[in-house]
Write an enzyme that holds these catalytic residues in place. Structure first.
Site, PDB file in Angstrom:
ATOM      1  CD  GLU A 127     -34.108  55.157  95.775  1.00 25.59           C
ATOM      2  OE1 GLU A 127     -35.231  54.953  96.248  1.00 25.59           O
ATOM      3  OE2 GLU A 127     -33.671  54.568  94.761  1.00 25.59           O
ATOM      4  CG  ASP A 140     -40.891  51.696 102.082  1.00 26.89           C
ATOM      5  OD1 ASP A 140     -40.652  51.920 100.881  1.00 26.89           O
ATOM      6  OD2 ASP A 140     -40.672  52.519 102.984  1.00 26.89           O
TER       7      ASP A 140
END
Length: 259
Positions: free
Chosen positions: A52, A63
């Site tokens: 990924e 995030d």
């Protein structure tokens, strides 16, 4: 037509192995994007299932601090959607790659052009954490004639009916979010997490991978019991940035997990 990513991960599952996906941030290397082939080769040699790759964005809502900082370093190296795709088009790898990014960089690139150009790379999956299910038709029709799967994220707070809706006709894999929060927040799992993952696994027709907060071999073992494998991001991003050589042993062991 079943997408390549789905077939690839299903093959690993049938072989009795746990699926292991490392996450890296594109351009978070002292050489910028020029270091991406080196990082991918390093991971491929350790036996990972797929990779990924994060495309940085200035407002990364999903995030945690480690990946957010990696994104800022990458932006400092002038990483963009165009430069990443150009780099990926030259890449030689046997592994399927998955891009994780936000809707804005794709929109700025141009939806049709983004998918068209991405289809000329080894990328076989796309994760867009801020794209609501109700708006997936912005992207899905563009993917119909490509070999790129749009990977759905399913959170702990998602009810069973909603889960079934999210995963209906999904391709690639189901990204099961292990924590309510951002990436990298380990050690704060809900008591009913294993039950939640088992139920999701039971109704899914494609592999279910657990991510967000996965950081130890104990986590790898635990989540392979109730899903088909794991995604590890912050731990790997941090180790690569700090040149921590011990990460190789962790990745190799996690990638070799047998059911």
């Amino acid at each position: 037509m079943t997408k390549t990513l789905t077939q690839h991960l299903e093959t690993i599952k049938r072989e009795g192995k746990g699926i292991f996906l490392p996450y890296i941030m594109a351009g978070d290397h002292e050489k910028g994007l020029a270091g991406l082939p080196e990082t991918i080769a390093f991971l491929e040699n350790l036996g990972v299932s797929a990779i990924e790759i994060g495309l940085p964005f200035s407002d990364p809502v999903a995030d945690g601090p480690v990946i957010e900082e990696a994104g800022l370093r990458s932006l400092g190296h002038h990483t963009s959607a165009k430069s990443l795709i150009a780099s990926l088009q030259k890449l030689d790898t046997q592994l399927p790659l998955i891009i994780m990014t936000y809707f804005n960089p794709i929109f700025q690139y141009g939806l049709k052009d983004f998918i068209k150009d991405l289809a000329r790379t080894p990328v076989k999956g796309l994760i867009i954490p801020d794209l609501p299910y109700e708006h997936r038709d912005f992207i899905l029709p563009l993917l119909e004639d490509s070999d790129i799967a749009l990977v759905p994220l399913v959170s702990l707070t998602t009810g069973l009916e909603r889960q079934q809706e999210l995963i209906k006709e999904a391709e690639g894999f189901i990204y099961a979010v292990a924590i309510n929060g951002v990436t990298g927040k380990s050690g704060s799992y809900r008591n009913d997490l294993d039950q939640h993952l088992s139920k999701l696994h039971d109704i899914a027709e494609i592999p279910v991978l657990t991510g967000f907060g996965v950081s130890t071999l104990e986590d790898v073992d635990r989540f392979n019991q109730v899903s088909d494998g794991v995604i590890v991001g912050s731990k790997i991003v941090k180790a690569l940035h700090e040149k921590d050589a011990s990460i190789a042993a962790f990745i190799q062991e996690a990638a070799a997990y047998k059911k």
